[in-house]
Design a protein around this motif. Structure first.
Motif, PDB file in Angstrom:
ATOM      1  N   ALA A 123      -0.293   7.670  -4.706  1.00 26.49           N
ATOM      2  CA  ALA A 123       0.858   8.659  -5.310  1.00 26.49           C
ATOM      3  C   ALA A 123       2.033   7.783  -5.158  1.00 26.49           C
ATOM      4  CB  ALA A 123       0.821  10.081  -4.590  1.00 26.49           C
ATOM      5  N   THR A 124       2.027   7.021  -4.119  1.00 28.85           N
ATOM      6  CA  THR A 124       3.447   6.443  -3.764  1.00 28.85           C
ATOM      7  C   THR A 124       3.566   5.218  -4.633  1.00 28.85           C
ATOM      8  OG1 THR A 124       3.061   6.718  -1.398  1.00 28.85           O
ATOM      9  CG2 THR A 124       4.637   4.996  -1.873  1.00 28.85           C
ATOM     10  N   MET A 125       2.364   4.592  -5.086  1.00 28.42           N
ATOM     11  CA  MET A 125       2.320   3.524  -6.001  1.00 28.42           C
ATOM     12  C   MET A 125       2.824   3.685  -7.411  1.00 28.42           C
ATOM     13  SD  MET A 125       1.709   0.651  -4.431  1.00 28.42           S
ATOM     14  CE  MET A 125       1.697  -0.355  -5.828  1.00 28.42           C
ATOM     15  N   ARG A 169      -6.679  -0.814   0.127  1.00 29.46           N
ATOM     16  CA  ARG A 169      -5.511   0.197   0.613  1.00 29.46           C
ATOM     17  C   ARG A 169      -5.833   1.450   0.086  1.00 29.46           C
ATOM     18  NH1 ARG A 169       0.644  -0.373   1.791  1.00 29.46           N
ATOM     19  NH2 ARG A 169       1.095   1.534   2.662  1.00 29.46           N
ATOM     20  N   TYR A 170      -6.191   1.553  -1.415  1.00 30.89           N
ATOM     21  CA  TYR A 170      -6.384   2.528  -2.102  1.00 30.89           C
ATOM     22  C   TYR A 170      -7.435   3.481  -1.553  1.00 30.89           C
ATOM     23  CZ  TYR A 170      -3.418   1.932  -6.284  1.00 30.89           C
ATOM     24  OH  TYR A 170      -2.574   1.594  -7.254  1.00 30.89           O
ATOM     25  N   LYS A 171      -8.576   2.781  -0.876  1.00 31.87           N
ATOM     26  CA  LYS A 171      -9.680   3.524  -0.410  1.00 31.87           C
ATOM     27  C   LYS A 171      -9.359   3.890   0.757  1.00 31.87           C
ATOM     28  CE  LYS A 171     -12.963   0.525  -2.405  1.00 31.87           C
ATOM     29  NZ  LYS A 171     -14.117  -0.764  -2.157  1.00 31.87           N
ATOM     30  N   LYS A 172      -8.627   3.437   1.878  1.00 35.37           N
ATOM     31  CA  LYS A 172      -8.219   3.885   3.108  1.00 35.37           C
ATOM     32  C   LYS A 172      -7.114   4.741   3.093  1.00 35.37           C
ATOM     33  CE  LYS A 172     -10.541  -0.252   5.119  1.00 35.37           C
ATOM     34  NZ  LYS A 172     -10.397  -1.394   5.835  1.00 35.37           N
ATOM     35  N   ASP A 173      -6.120   4.566   2.591  1.00 31.53           N
ATOM     36  CA  ASP A 173      -4.776   5.313   2.773  1.00 31.53           C
ATOM     37  C   ASP A 173      -4.695   6.201   1.667  1.00 31.53           C
ATOM     38  OD1 ASP A 173      -2.306   6.146   3.172  1.00 31.53           O
ATOM     39  OD2 ASP A 173      -1.351   4.047   2.759  1.00 31.53           O
ATOM     40  N   GLN A 208      -5.207  -8.533  -5.150  1.00 33.33           N
ATOM     41  CA  GLN A 208      -6.036  -7.555  -5.940  1.00 33.33           C
ATOM     42  C   GLN A 208      -7.090  -6.742  -4.713  1.00 33.33           C
ATOM     43  OE1 GLN A 208      -7.653  -9.169  -9.159  1.00 33.33           O
ATOM     44  NE2 GLN A 208      -5.764  -8.802 -10.368  1.00 33.33           N
ATOM     45  N   VAL A 209      -7.653  -7.745  -4.041  1.00 34.94           N
ATOM     46  CA  VAL A 209      -8.710  -6.816  -3.029  1.00 34.94           C
ATOM     47  C   VAL A 209      -7.932  -5.958  -2.029  1.00 34.94           C
ATOM     48  CG1 VAL A 209     -10.424  -7.434  -1.350  1.00 34.94           C
ATOM     49  CG2 VAL A 209     -10.646  -8.555  -3.483  1.00 34.94           C
TER      50      VAL A 209
END
Length: 121
Positions: free
Chosen positions: A73-75, A64-68, A58-59
């Motif tokens: 959208a891909t998820m 990854r949500y913060k950096k990418d 989860q971390v």
């Protein structure tokens, strides 16, 4: 009951395989968490390890949500927006520039050391 294990509890199985963690894996994982599952019974050790590994995952996803900019959208099965794609390109360009600057600085530091050594002799 097809595909279900005939022994143990369902929580110990994943895709029909029992999840066993070695003592080394348990010890290594507890080093990264404020949780010590080594004193637990075997069944509870596996559950504690699963919980710790789930938290780690989860971390990683949150980071990854913060950096990418494309990840969200891909998820969700969508195409990233034009703005997200541009953000990703800018991010990649900046990372490349920083890598080149670091490489150049590392090379310059080595030349200074070599030059200094030559003067001492």
């Amino acid at each position: 009951m097809a595909g279900q294990p005939s022994t143990g509890t369902p929580s110990l199985f994943e895709d029909g395989d029992e999840r066993n963690y070695s003592r080394g894996a348990i010890h290594e994982e507890q080093r990264h968490h404020l949780h010590n599952p080594e004193g637990y019974m075997k069944k509870d050790q596996h559950k504690a390890m699963d919980d710790m590994l789930t938290k780690d995952t989860q971390v990683q996803i949150e980071e990854r949500y913060k950096k990418d900019p494309l990840y969200s959208a891909t998820m969700h099965g969508n195409q990233p927006s034009k703005g997200a794609r541009q953000d990703a390109e800018i991010q990649a360009e900046e990372a490349e520039m920083l890598r080149k600057k670091k490489e150049k600085a590392d090379n310059m530091a080595g030349k200074k050391l070599e030059h200094k050594s030559a003067r001492e002799h």
